[in-house]
Design a protein around this motif. Sequence first.
Motif, PDB file in Angstrom:
ATOM      1  N   TYR A  58       0.830  -1.204   0.000  1.00 25.28           N
ATOM      2  CA  TYR A  58       0.000   0.000   0.000  1.00 25.28           C
ATOM      3  C   TYR A  58       0.867   1.258   0.000  1.00 25.28           C
ATOM      4  O   TYR A  58       0.566   2.247  -0.684  1.00 25.28           O
ATOM      5  CB  TYR A  58      -0.921  -0.001   1.220  1.00 25.28           C
ATOM      6  CG  TYR A  58      -1.810   1.218   1.316  1.00 25.28           C
ATOM      7  CD1 TYR A  58      -2.944   1.337   0.517  1.00 25.28           C
ATOM      8  CD2 TYR A  58      -1.511   2.245   2.204  1.00 25.28           C
ATOM      9  CE1 TYR A  58      -3.762   2.454   0.606  1.00 25.28           C
ATOM     10  CE2 TYR A  58      -2.314   3.368   2.303  1.00 25.28           C
ATOM     11  CZ  TYR A  58      -3.442   3.464   1.499  1.00 25.28           C
ATOM     12  OH  TYR A  58      -4.240   4.590   1.577  1.00 25.28           O
ATOM     13  N   ARG A  61       2.015   2.216  -3.489  1.00 25.21           N
ATOM     14  CA  ARG A  61       0.953   2.225  -4.498  1.00 25.21           C
ATOM     15  C   ARG A  61       1.142   3.293  -5.570  1.00 25.21           C
ATOM     16  O   ARG A  61       0.576   3.194  -6.654  1.00 25.21           O
ATOM     17  CB  ARG A  61      -0.414   2.408  -3.824  1.00 25.21           C
ATOM     18  CG  ARG A  61      -0.619   3.755  -3.170  1.00 25.21           C
ATOM     19  CD  ARG A  61      -1.887   3.753  -2.313  1.00 25.21           C
ATOM     20  NE  ARG A  61      -2.154   5.056  -1.731  1.00 25.21           N
ATOM     21  CZ  ARG A  61      -1.521   5.542  -0.664  1.00 25.21           C
ATOM     22  NH1 ARG A  61      -0.553   4.855  -0.092  1.00 25.21           N
ATOM     23  NH2 ARG A  61      -1.832   6.732  -0.179  1.00 25.21           N
ATOM     24  N   THR A 139      -6.487  -0.715  -5.465  1.00 22.44           N
ATOM     25  CA  THR A 139      -6.234  -1.874  -4.624  1.00 22.44           C
ATOM     26  C   THR A 139      -5.683  -3.039  -5.444  1.00 22.44           C
ATOM     27  O   THR A 139      -4.763  -3.750  -5.019  1.00 22.44           O
ATOM     28  CB  THR A 139      -7.517  -2.313  -3.899  1.00 22.44           C
ATOM     29  OG1 THR A 139      -8.043  -1.214  -3.153  1.00 22.44           O
ATOM     30  CG2 THR A 139      -7.241  -3.472  -2.943  1.00 22.44           C
TER      31      THR A 139
END
Length: 431
Positions: A58, A61, A139
């Motif tokens: 994350y 990202r 995601t």
Amino acid sequence: MILGIIRVAAALLLVPLTQRHLQPFAHARADKENEVKLILQRIEEDTLKLRDEIEIAYGERCNTETLSQCSRGSFNGCSSVFPNQQCMEADELVIEACGGGGGNGCNALWDKTTSIVSIPSALAQGENKNPTDPELIETACYTLLAEDYMRTKYENDEIFWDSYNVQPSWTYFGAHSGFFRRLPATAQEKCGNYDPRLRPWFVAASSGPKDVVLVLDVSGSMSSHGRMDLAKEAAITVVETLTISDRVAVIAFSDYAYQVHSGTDLLVRATNENKRLLIDSIQQLTEGGATNFHAGFQQAFDALERTIKQEYTSGCNVAILFMTDGVRTAGPETDEVLRLINGSTQRLATLYDRDTKIFTFSLGTQADRSATKEIACSTNGIWTPVDDFDGDLVGAMASYYKLFALGLGDDTEFTAWVEPYEFFSGEYNQM
């Protein structure tokens, strides 16, 4: 905090002990118990490690290389290509559907070198059934960075579980957006029928142990627009997401209220057997009579307090899910209903240190939206209006746990266990 879940299938042969044989095998039994503890510890450590890897991913990202690779990807599992598929052994995975059952099915094809992603069909509204939601796409992109870890983990799992003559199963991650990634990859014939947010493992990890009471309107107006069937479906979905760490009761109300059959006037542990009994009873509910809010809430709070007094509670969060399609037409006025709720929640907080949240759902245009909104706000809960034709009562009621997820943010070592259940592909394994 990002919650990662690892799914494994483990079978240990433990020697049955009788009183006559207890002493000779006492040492062996202790060894087995220690071995089980070590296995459970390994699984929990693997779960937390997956979480850590997802959190690292994350943080990366916005990496340009990640975004470039992801921009060329497809999120449609039914059209994905898996370059390194191999035929699994019969003791790994056999698909009964293509062989008539009885162990004569065809062996599945798995690609242990890559992962597969999936999303619910309601979110696949873009070209080639891809998502359009930016968060969901993001995601999919950043979790791709965790694929190397998932692949290495599977290789290590094969070595570890081989000593128990057990094949490792998938490692997977589900997000609150409905995104799902798992490894090994298997080709899918049908896509869009799986939503990780409605699975017991996801709800357990997201919310922790909880006491849940569903209060369902079964008055005569529920016969309109298929509302009764919709309410049953929503209630059943909520029950199915619960785990053995949870307690549950279902209250039906019209002129009066009663607890849907569970063999007790307490909340029951959400085992597979208890959930099956509750679901059977929910399916048999019929509509009729007036709408008495007070009776429904009184029955709910009585069941909660009896359960807490007998120390049969989960000891954690308390949620009341109240669904109605109409205006109060029987029983005390709305002001009296609010006094009952405020007094009961205060009593549970003062005597038992329990924080109760009420989630209300107004189904249809004729539903009382003023009272149900005020009820939810009085306990810092959530009110959700749901239209008859384009609303999503099932999704709305099944999402109540998200409020509790906020309370897990400070527990960096939280893991959740759920009872063995049938996976969406039809296999029965343990989480």
